[in-house]
Design an enzyme around this catalytic site. Structure first.
Site, PDB file in Angstrom:
ATOM      1  N   GLY A 174      64.834   4.059  42.914  1.00  0.00           N
ATOM      2  CA  GLY A 174      64.782   5.461  42.530  1.00  0.00           C
ATOM      3  C   GLY A 174      64.501   6.341  43.734  1.00  0.00           C
ATOM      4  CB  CYS A 175      63.068   9.725  43.944  1.00  0.00           C
ATOM      5  SG  CYS A 175      62.564  10.928  45.187  1.00  0.00           S
ATOM      6  CG  PHE A 176      63.853   8.228  49.768  1.00  0.00           C
ATOM      7  CD1 PHE A 176      63.524   9.553  49.570  1.00  0.00           C
ATOM      8  CD2 PHE A 176      64.956   7.943  50.564  1.00  0.00           C
ATOM      9  CE1 PHE A 176      64.263  10.577  50.135  1.00  0.00           C
ATOM     10  CE2 PHE A 176      65.706   8.961  51.143  1.00  0.00           C
ATOM     11  CZ  PHE A 176      65.349  10.280  50.925  1.00  0.00           C
ATOM     12  CD1 TRP A 177      61.109  12.047  49.298  1.00  0.00           C
ATOM     13  CD2 TRP A 177      61.069  13.509  47.615  1.00  0.00           C
ATOM     14  NE1 TRP A 177      61.916  13.103  49.636  1.00  0.00           N
ATOM     15  CE2 TRP A 177      61.919  14.007  48.626  1.00  0.00           C
ATOM     16  CE3 TRP A 177      60.901  14.254  46.455  1.00  0.00           C
ATOM     17  CZ2 TRP A 177      62.582  15.229  48.513  1.00  0.00           C
ATOM     18  CZ3 TRP A 177      61.562  15.472  46.345  1.00  0.00           C
ATOM     19  CH2 TRP A 177      62.380  15.948  47.359  1.00  0.00           C
ATOM     20  CB  THR A 189      59.992   3.967  46.495  1.00  0.00           C
ATOM     21  OG1 THR A 189      60.776   4.220  45.326  1.00  0.00           O
ATOM     22  CG2 THR A 189      59.929   2.468  46.725  1.00  0.00           C
TER      23      THR A 189
END
Length: 194
Positions: free
Chosen positions: A23-26, A28
């Site tokens: 999903g969104c790397f922010w 993770t």
């Protein structure tokens, strides 16, 4: 720093690397950087073929890349197996090309393995989760050999910490990170413990 310039803020000599897309790397990135034994986490792109992908291209679904993170860790403190467990617990590995409000192949679930041993650990863990009925639906996480990781643009690095008032961070990321901190309190670095 220029786009796709190296974003690793510490000396990574002697550290192991693991690459995940969930999903969104922010979000993770925020999970993994809180773990003891993790020395650096870089947001970027993996799983595609085009050289020097940009956020605009990846987020528009114009490439085969997934938003990913590269985790630099000390295997004497935290194991690859523990990183896998955190990865599978912090996103929904049963949704194809989607995590929460984010949808498209750039948000797919992927473990990029670097060795036959890592692949075995991933495959075994997925089988264990499936046999235990951990999820109502089948796990769709891809297990692919690592080929290349491109650092995302500088403004994406450490985004969660640097942008606490961003609407996405406040409404989507913060609740997930707080839940993660509660569930993994014993694994957190001292600065993230109560």
């Amino acid at each position: 720093m220029e786009a796709n310039a190296p974003a690793v803020p510490v000396d990574t000599t002697g550290l192991a690397k693991a690459t995940f897309a969930g999903g969104c790397f922010w979000c993770t990135e925020a999970y993994f950087e809180r773990l003891q034994g993790v020395e650096a986490v870089v947001s970027g792109y993996s799983g595609g073929k085009k050289a020097n992908p940009t956020y605009q291209e990846v987020s528009a679904g114009a490439t085969d890349y997934a938003e990913a993170v590269q985790v630099y860790y000390d295997p004497e403190i935290i194991s690859y197996q523990e990183l896998l467990e955190v990865f599978f617990a912090t996103h929904d590995p049963t949704t194809l090309n989607r995590q929460g409000p984010d949808h498209g192949k750039q948000y797919r679930s992927v473990v990029f393995y670097r060795s036959p041993e890592e692949k075995r650990l991933v495959d075994d863990y997925i089988q264990k989760l499936e046999e235990a009925g951990t999820y109502r639906d089948d796990i769709v996480t891809k297990v692919q050999p690592f080929k290349k990781f491109w650092d995302a643009e500088p403004y994406h690095q450490d985004y969660y910490r640097l942008n606490p008032n961003d609407p996405y961070v406040r409404s989507v990321a913060r609740p997930k990170v707080l839940k993660f901190e509660s569930n993994y309190a014993k694994m957190l670095k001292p600065e993230y413990q109560d």
